[in-house]
Every structure is written in C-alpha cells, then in structure tokens.
Design a protein around this motif. Structure first.
Motif, mmCIF file in Angstrom:
data_model
loop_
_atom_site.group_PDB
_atom_site.id
_atom_site.type_symbol
_atom_site.label_atom_id
_atom_site.label_comp_id
_atom_site.label_asym_id
_atom_site.label_seq_id
_atom_site.Cartn_x
_atom_site.Cartn_y
_atom_site.Cartn_z
ATOM 1 N N ARG A 175 -24.162 44.338 19.905
ATOM 2 C CA ARG A 175 -23.918 44.148 18.469
ATOM 3 C C ARG A 175 -23.938 45.490 17.733
ATOM 4 O O ARG A 175 -23.095 45.761 16.895
ATOM 5 C CB ARG A 175 -24.962 43.205 17.869
ATOM 6 C CG ARG A 175 -24.690 41.737 18.158
ATOM 7 C CD ARG A 175 -25.584 40.823 17.334
ATOM 8 N NE ARG A 175 -27.007 41.009 17.580
ATOM 9 C CZ ARG A 175 -27.689 40.434 18.565
ATOM 10 N NH1 ARG A 175 -27.078 39.622 19.395
ATOM 11 N NH2 ARG A 175 -28.981 40.650 18.711
ATOM 12 N N LYS A 176 -24.896 46.316 18.085
ATOM 13 C CA LYS A 176 -25.052 47.607 17.403
ATOM 14 C C LYS A 176 -23.856 48.521 17.638
ATOM 15 O O LYS A 176 -23.421 49.225 16.727
ATOM 16 C CB LYS A 176 -26.340 48.287 17.902
ATOM 17 C CG LYS A 176 -26.619 49.618 17.253
ATOM 18 C CD LYS A 176 -27.941 50.189 17.729
ATOM 19 C CE LYS A 176 -28.253 51.516 17.076
ATOM 20 N NZ LYS A 176 -29.560 52.035 17.494
ATOM 21 N N TYR A 177 -23.329 48.537 18.861
ATOM 22 C CA TYR A 177 -22.253 49.462 19.217
ATOM 23 C C TYR A 177 -20.906 48.765 19.395
ATOM 24 O O TYR A 177 -20.023 49.278 20.074
ATOM 25 C CB TYR A 177 -22.632 50.224 20.490
ATOM 26 C CG TYR A 177 -23.812 51.132 20.272
ATOM 27 C CD1 TYR A 177 -23.689 52.327 19.585
ATOM 28 C CD2 TYR A 177 -25.075 50.771 20.731
ATOM 29 C CE1 TYR A 177 -24.783 53.153 19.358
ATOM 30 C CE2 TYR A 177 -26.182 51.593 20.520
ATOM 31 C CZ TYR A 177 -26.018 52.774 19.829
ATOM 32 O OH TYR A 177 -27.095 53.581 19.609
ATOM 33 N N ALA A 178 -20.728 47.618 18.743
ATOM 34 C CA ALA A 178 -19.492 46.850 18.892
ATOM 35 C C ALA A 178 -18.249 47.656 18.538
ATOM 36 O O ALA A 178 -17.186 47.459 19.129
ATOM 37 C CB ALA A 178 -19.559 45.589 18.034
ATOM 38 N N ALA A 179 -18.365 48.579 17.628
ATOM 39 C CA ALA A 179 -17.207 49.376 17.201
ATOM 40 C C ALA A 179 -16.960 50.596 18.091
ATOM 41 O O ALA A 179 -15.958 51.294 17.914
ATOM 42 C CB ALA A 179 -17.394 49.831 15.752
#
Length: 95
Positions: free
Chosen positions: A66-70
């Motif tokens: 979730r934190k590094y989804a981008a």
C-alpha cells in the motif's frame, strides 16, 4: 529516468545484494526478514518457536504494498513474495 529504473531492476535481479542499497530501509528490513523466514519454512517439521519471529510478515507485506503502490520498481520486488503464507502454516489447535 525510465531507462535508469529498468537497468536498476535488471541489476537487482542479477545482483540482489546491490539492490538493497537503493531500496527504502523498511523494504530492506522486510526483505531480509521474509527471505530468512522463507528459508526456515522450507525445513520440514520446523519447530514453531523458530517460526514465531516470522509471524506478521503477511501483514507487513500488505502494508508495504500500500505504501509503495506508486513505485513500480519496489512493487516489482514486493510482488515476488507470496501474499499469504502464514494462514496456510498456522498450527492446528487440538481440543
């Protein structure tokens, strides 16, 4: 920039040790912990005390995703880990 990231991903696959120098510390710690746990899980009949520090890695993986989804580079690395291994390995409780 995109070419650099592609080269970085390829280099990380060829030289996993180098990859950790370019990753956020929380991702590095997770990878180290999870890879150690994966090694232990391969040992048949591993004592549950050995696996205790490994509990929570499914949740941690989901949080990191979730934190590094981008960030496609980090997501490519995190996607190499199975999403839910703890449920399958939960000890059976006997009455």
């Amino acid at each position: 920039m995109q070419r650099f990231l592609i080269c970085l991903v390829l280099a990380m696959q060829a030289f996993p040790v180098l990859a950790q120098d370019y990753l956020p510390r929380d991702v590095q710690r997770f990878m180290d912990r999870r890879e150690s746990c994966d090694q232990v899980r391969r040992i048949k009949d591993a004592d549950s005390r050995i696996l205790k520090p490994c509990m929570g890695t499914d949740k941690e993986l989901a949080q990191l995703k979730r934190k590094y989804a981008a960030n496609s580079t980090i997501m490519q690395i995190l996607n190499q880990f199975e999403a839910s291994i703890e449920v399958a390995e939960a000890p059976v409780r006997r009455k």
